[in-house]
Design a protein around this motif. Structure first.
Motif, mmCIF file in Angstrom:
data_model
loop_
_atom_site.group_PDB
_atom_site.id
_atom_site.type_symbol
_atom_site.label_atom_id
_atom_site.label_comp_id
_atom_site.label_asym_id
_atom_site.label_seq_id
_atom_site.Cartn_x
_atom_site.Cartn_y
_atom_site.Cartn_z
ATOM 1 N N TYR A 206 -0.654 3.727 -4.345
ATOM 2 C CA TYR A 206 -1.603 3.485 -3.261
ATOM 3 C C TYR A 206 -1.304 2.145 -2.633
ATOM 4 N N GLN B 180 -2.762 -0.752 -0.226
ATOM 5 C CA GLN B 180 -3.924 -1.297 0.445
ATOM 6 C C GLN B 180 -3.577 -1.612 1.889
ATOM 7 N N PRO B 181 -4.294 -1.025 2.873
ATOM 8 C CA PRO B 181 -3.957 -1.372 4.261
ATOM 9 C C PRO B 181 -4.287 -2.846 4.509
ATOM 10 N N ARG B 182 -3.342 -3.571 5.058
ATOM 11 C CA ARG B 182 -3.552 -5.001 5.302
ATOM 12 C C ARG B 182 -3.125 -5.353 6.716
ATOM 13 N N PRO B 183 -3.847 -6.265 7.351
ATOM 14 C CA PRO B 183 -3.352 -6.704 8.655
ATOM 15 C C PRO B 183 -2.077 -7.523 8.439
#
Lengths: 244, 244
Positions: free
Chosen positions: B169, B171-174
């Motif tokens: 998985y 983690q969506p991060r900017p």
């Protein structure tokens, strides 16, 4: 400590979500609800969905702006499904957010802020926040219903509080069953061994099988009552085997 | 792995709870829903509350007994608000339950079972379970709405899965902001020091004040862009101070 934790709902569209959020809050020990310009409030839907948490709904403070709702707070965490381009400190994990929030709540008011069902929080509202948190979710479908998001973050908050030594939370447990002594367990295993031989399953003491069964019962941790029950069964089996 | 995790709802009274539970499931990557003798199903309320999770509702299997729903499962965890006198292994913490459930789901089907809104699970149904779990809650008001309980346990399940190395998985991060070098930070602090003296705030270099400010900015971790912005501000202040 939990009384210092405020839940703020901004411009909630569906009054049912207010009621369901109040219920979610109360199950996790939170009671301070503030509503910023709710579309429809008070409303019978809010009371209906609140179930036994109507006191939280009735006690909710209604204000016009988010600023009014959180001006006395030392930490304001905006719950946001979408990553923002504003570089506010961001918690990836609700668990970490909750630990910090509860720590601050020991001495000062803090707030968890939730936005509109469809549109979340505006950039101006994000500016009222000191932190952001998102709930890690399915990348293909990750927007929780508003009251569900309140439930999850309230759950993590209550958990963070419970796990603090100063909360004195006591896990409700059924009365402990008494455990057998080592001697009682030994007698049980010897009895089991005799029945296995009497039935012809083993022709002689078989260390490996007996050790395996001891491990199984060690994991099961039979109580005294259960050992008693098993020995009653073993006695009946012994009788039946003799009669053959 | 997540596809091996089944959510079973037993004799749900309100079809809206089925829809809301389906939504809760899907946000947490779960799609296998089985309904045991639902009172009202299919129903428009279920579809309405499902929002974008109608596929989960439409794909739900309907059976007559809990036994049918879980016969192929290697672990069946009954979610129960009330402690039972039956000494089934019991998880006090949903987190621990989820870690075990997800571990088993790597190779076999497993199930999380939820009972009726008012009455929970019967003793016969508890006997179809291998474990019990409860959600620690407010001792004075601890019964979560059914779909909220599904959301919380699904959230812990998804978390347990995410935290496994084999889940991959991300983690969506900017996009990460670039950090300044130590030299750039030093220049910034020297500049800040000069402005503090020029303004009369400090009459001479003051180690303690400067160290405190260095600590503050170390915590803030300004990006290169932010350091640039601050230095622009410091230059403007220097100019204004000179003009006085």
């Amino acid at each position: 400590m939990l009384t210092n934790i405020r839940i703020v709902l901004v411009q909630t569209y569906h009054p049912g979500n207010i009621g369901a959020s109040a219920r979610a809050m109360k199950t996790m020990g939170l009671t301070d609800l503030v509503l910023v310009s709710p579309r429809c409030f008070p409303d019978s839907e809010a009371s209906r969905l609140a179930a036994g948490a109507e006191d939280v709904v009735d006690g909710a403070r209604v204000v016009q702006t988010l600023e009014e709702a959180v001006s006395d707070c030392v930490q304001v965490v905006g719950a946001s499904a979408r990553l923002r381009s504003l570089p506010l400190p961001h918690f990836d994990e609700p668990e970490a957010m909750a630990q910090e929030l509860v720590a601050h709540a020991a001495t000062d008011p803090v707030a968890l802020v939730f936005g509109r069902e469809r549109f979340g929080l505006t950039n101006d509202e994000i500016r009222c926040c000191s932190h952001q948190v998102s709930i890690p979710a399915n990348p293909d479908y990750g927007i929780l219903n508003l009251s569900q998001a309140v439930q999850v973050l309230a759950y993590e908050t209550f958990k963070a509080w419970r796990q603090r030594p100063d909360s004195q939370y006591r896990q409700p447990r059924p009365a402990e069953e008494r455990q057998p002594t080592r001697e009682q367990l030994t007698h049980f295993h010897e009895h089991l061994g005799r029945v296995m031989q009497a039935s012809g399953f083993l022709t002689q003491p078989h260390a490996r099988t007996e050790v395996q069964l001891q491990a199984l019962f060690a994991r099961a941790r039979p109580s005294r009552k259960e050992i008693s029950l098993l020995r009653g069964l073993l006695r009946s089996l012994e009788e039946s085997v003799k009669d053959d």
